[in-house]
Every structure is written in C-alpha cells, then in structure tokens.
Design an enzyme around this catalytic site. Structure first.
Site, mmCIF file in Angstrom:
data_model
loop_
_atom_site.group_PDB
_atom_site.id
_atom_site.type_symbol
_atom_site.label_atom_id
_atom_site.label_comp_id
_atom_site.label_asym_id
_atom_site.label_seq_id
_atom_site.Cartn_x
_atom_site.Cartn_y
_atom_site.Cartn_z
ATOM 1 N N ARG A 158 3.232 -17.094 5.517
ATOM 2 C CA ARG A 158 4.255 -16.047 5.315
ATOM 3 C C ARG A 158 5.628 -16.584 5.716
ATOM 4 O O ARG A 158 6.631 -16.351 5.040
ATOM 5 C CB ARG A 158 3.899 -14.788 6.131
ATOM 6 C CG ARG A 158 2.649 -14.060 5.638
ATOM 7 C CD ARG A 158 2.481 -12.696 6.295
ATOM 8 N NE ARG A 158 2.273 -12.747 7.733
ATOM 9 C CZ ARG A 158 1.096 -12.939 8.327
ATOM 10 N NH1 ARG A 158 0.000 -13.077 7.595
ATOM 11 N NH2 ARG A 158 0.997 -12.986 9.653
ATOM 12 N N LYS A 175 15.928 -0.099 6.645
ATOM 13 C CA LYS A 175 15.283 0.559 5.501
ATOM 14 C C LYS A 175 14.100 1.403 5.956
ATOM 15 O O LYS A 175 13.369 0.994 6.864
ATOM 16 C CB LYS A 175 14.778 -0.487 4.505
ATOM 17 C CG LYS A 175 14.187 0.140 3.243
ATOM 18 C CD LYS A 175 13.403 -0.847 2.404
ATOM 19 C CE LYS A 175 11.917 -0.690 2.636
ATOM 20 N NZ LYS A 175 11.104 -1.441 1.667
ATOM 21 N N GLU A 216 15.129 5.354 1.259
ATOM 22 C CA GLU A 216 14.281 5.048 0.102
ATOM 23 C C GLU A 216 13.197 6.106 -0.129
ATOM 24 O O GLU A 216 12.099 6.016 0.442
ATOM 25 C CB GLU A 216 13.617 3.671 0.267
ATOM 26 C CG GLU A 216 12.741 3.305 -0.934
ATOM 27 C CD GLU A 216 12.068 1.939 -0.832
ATOM 28 O OE1 GLU A 216 12.126 1.314 0.234
ATOM 29 O OE2 GLU A 216 11.481 1.513 -1.836
ATOM 30 N N LYS A 237 18.176 4.321 -2.078
ATOM 31 C CA LYS A 237 17.292 3.401 -2.808
ATOM 32 C C LYS A 237 16.215 4.218 -3.513
ATOM 33 O O LYS A 237 15.123 4.428 -2.963
ATOM 34 C CB LYS A 237 16.678 2.387 -1.828
ATOM 35 C CG LYS A 237 15.644 1.462 -2.471
ATOM 36 C CD LYS A 237 15.337 0.264 -1.606
ATOM 37 C CE LYS A 237 14.215 -0.564 -2.200
ATOM 38 N NZ LYS A 237 14.006 -1.846 -1.540
#
Ligand code: 13P
Length: 347
Positions: free
Chosen positions: A51, A141, A182, A224
C-alpha cells in the site's frame, strides 16, 4: 465557533486554492480493507508495504501538481514515508499539493433499516482533527452513502447522515480544515435518471439544511456529490445531454451560490466516462455557473495505473504515465477541452 470565525479567511483561501487553475482533487484515501480488495482483484500482495509503495508511486509522479490541487490521504498513508525516507506530507508540500485526510470511520449497517448505512466517526473527532491540522493537513473528507431502492433511502437515514456531515464540517472549520462534504447517492440499482435526480435533491437539501443549522461557513467548504446518473442496471437509456441537464438542474436547485466548488466523485463510472461527463458539465451552461465544477476522483484516476503497476517495480514509470494521463484529461475537462483525441494519444 470562535475558532471558526478566526479561521474564516484561511478556510476561504484553502477552498479557493483547491479549485484554482482548473485543477481538481485526487482521492487516495481508500481504507485498508478497500485498498486490499482492489489489490486482491489484481493479485497484488495486501501488505502495508505494498500500500505504501502504491501511494508513493502516486505522489511522486512528476507533473501531477499541474493538474491536481489536493490529494486525500488515509490515516495510515498520512504517516508514511517514501523509500528514501521523506514523509509523504513533505513530498506533497514541496510539490505545492494540499494534503487532505479522510476522517470518517466508514458507513455502518443500521439493523433497524436494512439496506441503509450511517457513517460513523464523530467520537473523538475534534482531537483527531487537531492532530491532522498540526501535522500539516489543510482539508478533510467525510463520506455518507445512500442506496436507492423502492423505499430507500428513508427519511431517518438521510437526516442522520446529513446531521453527522454537518457536525463534521463544523468541527473541521473550528480546527482550520476545509471540510469536503461527500454525500454519495450510489449508482447500484435499476433506478432511472429521474429517480436519481429526485433522491440527490432530497439528500442535498437535507445536507444544506443541517450545514446552515450548524452555522458552517459555506464559502469554506467543498461539496463532493455524485453526478446525477441512471442506475447501473437501469433498463432505460439516458443520453449524455439528459445526464448533464439533470445534474446541473439538481445543483442549481439546491446548492447555495456561496459554495466555491463542487468536486464530483467518480462512483464507479469508467475513467473516460467520468472525464467526458465532467467536460460536458463544464460546457453545457450558457451562463456561468456560480461554483467551480471539478473532480475528486479515486477510481477514475487510479484504476488504469493500478492495473499497469500490478505491484511490480518495473511497471512504475508506465503506471505513472497512465496516472498523469487521467489527471490531464480531467484537468482539460474542467476547461471543456477534453476530447476523444486525448485518449488516442494515451501513452
Ligand atoms: P471514486 O471516485 O472511486 O468514487 O471515489 C471517490 C471517493 O473519494 C469515495 O469516497
């Protein structure tokens, strides 16, 4: 609240910087299980170092800063370093890309409302935001998801998610971070374009109601949302123009003009579709729209590059070229300058 007022100008400046120069956001904040699932599908080892290597490949891509204003990181990622030992945050700061951080704890099933999810993560959020701000993050976010079904999404689920999004946004602004808000209406299902428009209007109306209740400064957020699209298994065909018109009509109906930018998620559209629809959204309106329409894509920027990389060092350069290509396509789409020819010249 006092802190929010003190932070006002800095928040406005950050939100403006995120949408400046026709740039957009690159979401690379997949949680470990999601990242592992995407790796597993390609036979890439699901290890912390794989990752790390993938995320390093992305952020050191030369030229990315010409198209990307900010990247969204995950808690594991914001603490990682390149193989040479530079922190990811310093790589980003040096290239002029703002660092963002996913701070929700994922969408959780609600036993009493089958098929619906409420996003968790408000517990201890202030402390986590303070730490990320101190590390150098400039925005955050939080994602809520809404599935469309016959009786879905239900009112309680919309309200609970919108309330949590607004609490998160208020806490972000208190910490000096721009909240990316979002609410994602999912593409899965057989619903029509009109039904997606109806649900997206419902969800966004509730989100802005709660943002205003929490006195979130709208000039210092980025919205978003999903594009308004028919369900993946919808039997009815929708033209490209119908999709563009439905999306613009929905946003004009519910998004206050003080919001500086709307950065769409890609939601499982193909990379080309996402670019072409963003391009259409930026060319259709005869009068200028009140907000910048940009992108905050994860899959629609990363996926082709991930398939090329495949976990192999020898593929790094080719994967970076593919990543940069998608970033350039979306940068062009913001100006209405994306064309099929750009795909033909794909390296
Ligand atoms: P996609 O662009 O892959 O939908 O991801 C956007 C995102 O950040 C999801 O939270």
């Amino acid at each position: 609240m006092g802190d929010r007022i003190m932070n006002t100008q800095a928040l406005i400046d950050t939100a403006q910087a995120l949408v400046a120069d026709h740039k957009g956001l690159l979401a690379m904040d997949e949680s470990t299980p999601t990242c592992n699932r995407r790796f597993a599908a390609l036979g890439i080892p699901q290890t912390e170092d794989a990752r790390r290597a993938w995320r390093e490949l992305i952020i050191v891509t030369r030229g990315l800063n010409e198209c990307i204003s900010g990247v969204i990181l995950y808690d594991e990622t914001i603490r990682q370093h390149t193989q040479e030992g530079t922190s990811f945050l310093n790589v980003l700061i040096e290239s002029g890309i703002l660092a963002g951080i996913k701070v929700d704890m994922g969408a959780k099933e609600v036993p009493e409302h089958p098929g619906e999810k409420i996003t968790a993560g408000l517990d201890g959020l202030s402390e986590r935001l303070a730490e990320y701000a101190q590390m150098g993050a400039r925005f955050a976010k939080w994602r809520a998801v809404f599935a469309i079904g016959e009786a879905l999404p239900g009112h309680p689920c919309i309200e609970a998610n919108a309330h949590a999004l607004a609490c998160y946004a208020a806490l972000c602004q208190d910490a000096g971070l721009v909240p990316v808000v979002e609410p994602e209406v999912l593409m899965t299902g057989t619903h029509t374009l009109a039904r997606c428009q109806e649900v997206t209007v419902q969800v966004l109306t509730s989100v802005f109601h709660h943002l205003q209740e929490q006195e979130v400064m709208l000039e210092g957020i980025i919205l978003k949302p999903n594009m308004v699209l028919p369900g993946l298994n919808c039997a009815e065909h929708s033209t490209a123009d119908a999709v563009t018109d439905a999306t613009i009509a929905c946003l004009l109906q519910v998004v206050p003009v003080t919001v500086p930018g709307i950065a769409f998620l890609s939601g499982g559209q193909s990379p080309q579709m996402a670019s072409s629809r963003l391009n259409a959204l930026n060319t259709v309106s005869k009068t200028p729209l009140p907000w910048a329409l940009t992108f905050s894509f994860a899959r629609a920027i990363q996926q082709p590059a991930l398939e090329i990389w495949h976990g192999e060092n020898v593929n790094v350069e080719a994967a970076q070229a593919a990543l940069l290509h998608r970033a350039r396509c979306n940068h062009a789409a913001r100006r209405g300058a994306y064309t099929d020819a750009m795909e033909q010249s794909n390296p």
